[in-house]
Design a protein around this motif. Structure first.
Motif, PDB file in Angstrom:
ATOM      1  N   HIS A 121      -9.230   2.428   2.006  1.00  0.00           N
ATOM      2  CA  HIS A 121      -8.637   2.203   2.810  1.00  0.00           C
ATOM      3  C   HIS A 121      -9.737   1.867   4.648  1.00  0.00           C
TER       4      HIS A 121
ATOM      5  N   ASP B  28       2.653   3.480   2.777  1.00  0.00           N
ATOM      6  CA  ASP B  28       1.435   4.434   3.308  1.00  0.00           C
ATOM      7  C   ASP B  28       2.289   5.391   2.323  1.00  0.00           C
TER       8      ASP B  28
ATOM      9  N   HIS C 168       0.756  -1.101   0.157  1.00  0.00           N
ATOM     10  CA  HIS C 168      -0.200   0.327  -0.247  1.00  0.00           C
ATOM     11  C   HIS C 168       1.321   1.260   0.237  1.00  0.00           C
TER      12      HIS C 168
ATOM     13  N   HIS D 222      -4.970  -0.027   6.865  1.00  0.00           N
ATOM     14  CA  HIS D 222      -4.895   0.073   8.482  1.00  0.00           C
ATOM     15  C   HIS D 222      -5.940  -1.251   8.841  1.00  0.00           C
TER      16      HIS D 222
ATOM     17  N   HIS E 178       1.625   5.506  -1.838  1.00  0.00           N
ATOM     18  CA  HIS E 178       0.570   6.836  -2.485  1.00  0.00           C
ATOM     19  C   HIS E 178       1.836   7.548  -3.062  1.00  0.00           C
TER      20      HIS E 178
HETATM   21 ZN   LIG Z   1      -2.843   5.317   2.480  1.00  0.00          ZN
END
Ligand SMILES: [Zn+2]
Length: 448
Positions: free
Chosen positions: A226, A314, A68, A263, A70
């Protein structure tokens, strides 16, 4: 191609334990697959005439898979937005990330991905699961990121994070962007694949969840969303949408095998049980959770309920070694019990859970050095000064690898980085263009 003169750590769960560490090992690669693994003399004898890549006594590992991230967050590094420091997670979103993503152009999407993909590969990652948002440049954004993946030669699974927070037009563009990109990726094995992206249930109307769930089902893909990163997710679902978070996601077929639920921190016991039954994959992101002060994921309960637990960054870093280190540290400190989250846990999250999931998405064995697996391997300049055995590999990864460097990276059978250099890609030029675009972005945001 033959990779020789290194200690192989295969992470091949199909082999008996004693064979998972092979000193003086070699890997033979043909096309994009590993075809032979074993002691160098044996493998060499069967592959006369192959190009030889010398590991120079280092350690050869499967490439890291980041579950995961970004990539769009690249240009926020070092940026200080005017105004007060956010006090909680909703303020972090509103004052930072939802401003940054709205300011992105298509060129920003491409260049930020390029910058971070180079950084990720240089840190030994060979597969990234990205979760992208650029509400003012939705259409074509996944193509722009895919172009960056092909330029670097890194494996990537992309999606656009659909949300209702920017209105119905942007929402519809997000739904289309996912669907069109998934169709374009096709069904076979390829360097770039896709999931159906969704931001989080608390920014998604029921109608949007329904449309996304139906389309993902029709396209036969999982989602990437998420889940319960902060208590606000479940609370908003109950107060505004009249149902608990996990119930809403289950109703619309969002949680299922091949879905990444990132998460999963603020969930009660019934929700944890339902999540476990759904077969969805949990992406744990301890670095980001610590930074945003959102809480500690209940890994023991999630695991007991049957959820596979993988590891991501993340976007906080693109360094899976540091993510593994943080994972053990966070859980030990939070529990005040040094037996919590032993070193094998983060290593298993990366080399077992992430690998099994990625193998499903990319439709070929990934994350292990074994005949038939996709040839994604990394040569590290790590020369251990204590015994390295199958039993203590996690200890070396947690304590030794933070000081080591990835020297050479092979992805899909191609040398993507050799001795720190990217053939065909000028790292300095990639960073220089990144700085130009980041400066413009900061100016648009009043941060410079
Ligand atoms: Zn994220």
């Amino acid at each position: 191609m033959l990779v020789v003169n290194g200690t192989l750590v295969t992470f091949d769960s199909l082999r008996p334990d004693r064979d998972q560490v092979i000193p003086g090992g070699a890997v033979a690669i043909e096309g994009n697959r590993i075809v032979a693994v074993g002691p160098e003399d044996k493998v060499r004898a069967s592959r006369p005439g192959d190009e030889v890549l010398d590991a120079r006594g280092g350690v050869i590992l499967p490439g890291f898979i980041n579950l995961h991230t970004h990539l769009y967050s690249a240009f926020a590094r070092g940026m200080a937005l005017p105004g007060e420091v956010p006090r909680n997670f909703p303020e972090i979103l509103e004052r930072l990330w939802w401003k940054v993503d709205k300011a992105l152009t298509l060129e920003d999407c491409h260049q930020s991905a390029l910058c971070m993909m180079v950084e990720a590969a240089a840190a030994g990652s060979t597969t990234l699961f990205d979760h992208h948002a650029s509400p003012r440049a939705v259409r074509g954004s996944l193509d722009a990121i895919a172009r960056a993946a092909h330029q670097v030669g890194i494996r990537a699974c992309l999606c656009y994070e659909v949300s209702d927070r920017d209105g119905s037009a942007v929402r519809d563009q997000g739904l289309e962007e996912n669907a069109e990109f998934i169709k374009a990726c096709g069904e076979g094995t390829a360097l770039v694949k896709a999931l159906f992206g969704l931001h989080a249930a608390f920014t998604l109307e029921d109608g949007t969840l329904a449309r996304a769930g139906e389309r993902a089902q029709a396209l036969d893909v999982g989602c990437h969303i998420h889940v319960a990163e902060d208590g606000v997710d479940d609370l908003t679902c109950r107060q505004r949408f009249g149902a608990p978070l996990v119930d809403r996601l289950l109703k619309h077929q969002i949680l299922k095998p091949k879905t990444i639920a990132a998460h999963c921190i603020h969930l009660g016991d019934p929700a944890i049980r339902k999540l476990g039954d759904s077969g969805a994959m949990v992406a744990h992101n301890p670095q980001s959770n610590a930074n945003n002060a959102v809480g500690v994921a209940p890994l023991g309960k999630l695991r007991l309920a049957g959820s596979p637990i993988g590891l991501g960054t993340d976007g906080y870093t693109h360094n899976m070694v540091s993510a593994m280190v943080t994972m053990t540290q966070v859980h030990k400190l939070a529990s005040r019990d040094p037996r919590t989250c032993g070193f094998a846990e983060p290593v298993s999250a990366v080399f077992e859970a992430n690998a099994v999931f990625a193998s499903q998405i990319f439709r070929a064995p990934l994350g292990r050095i074994a005949p038939g697996a996709l040839a994604d391997i990394v040569v590290w300049d790590y020369v251990p000064y204590t015994p390295l055995t199958a039993a203590n590999v996690p200890g070396h990864l947690i304590f030794g690898f933070p000081q080591a460097r990835a020297r050479t990276v092979v992805i899909d059978g191609k040398v993507v980085m050799r001795d720190g250099e990217f053939p065909g890609l000028d790292r300095a030029a990639v960073a220089a263009r990144g700085r130009e675009l980041a400066m413009k972005l900061w100016q648009r945001l009043g941060a410079f």
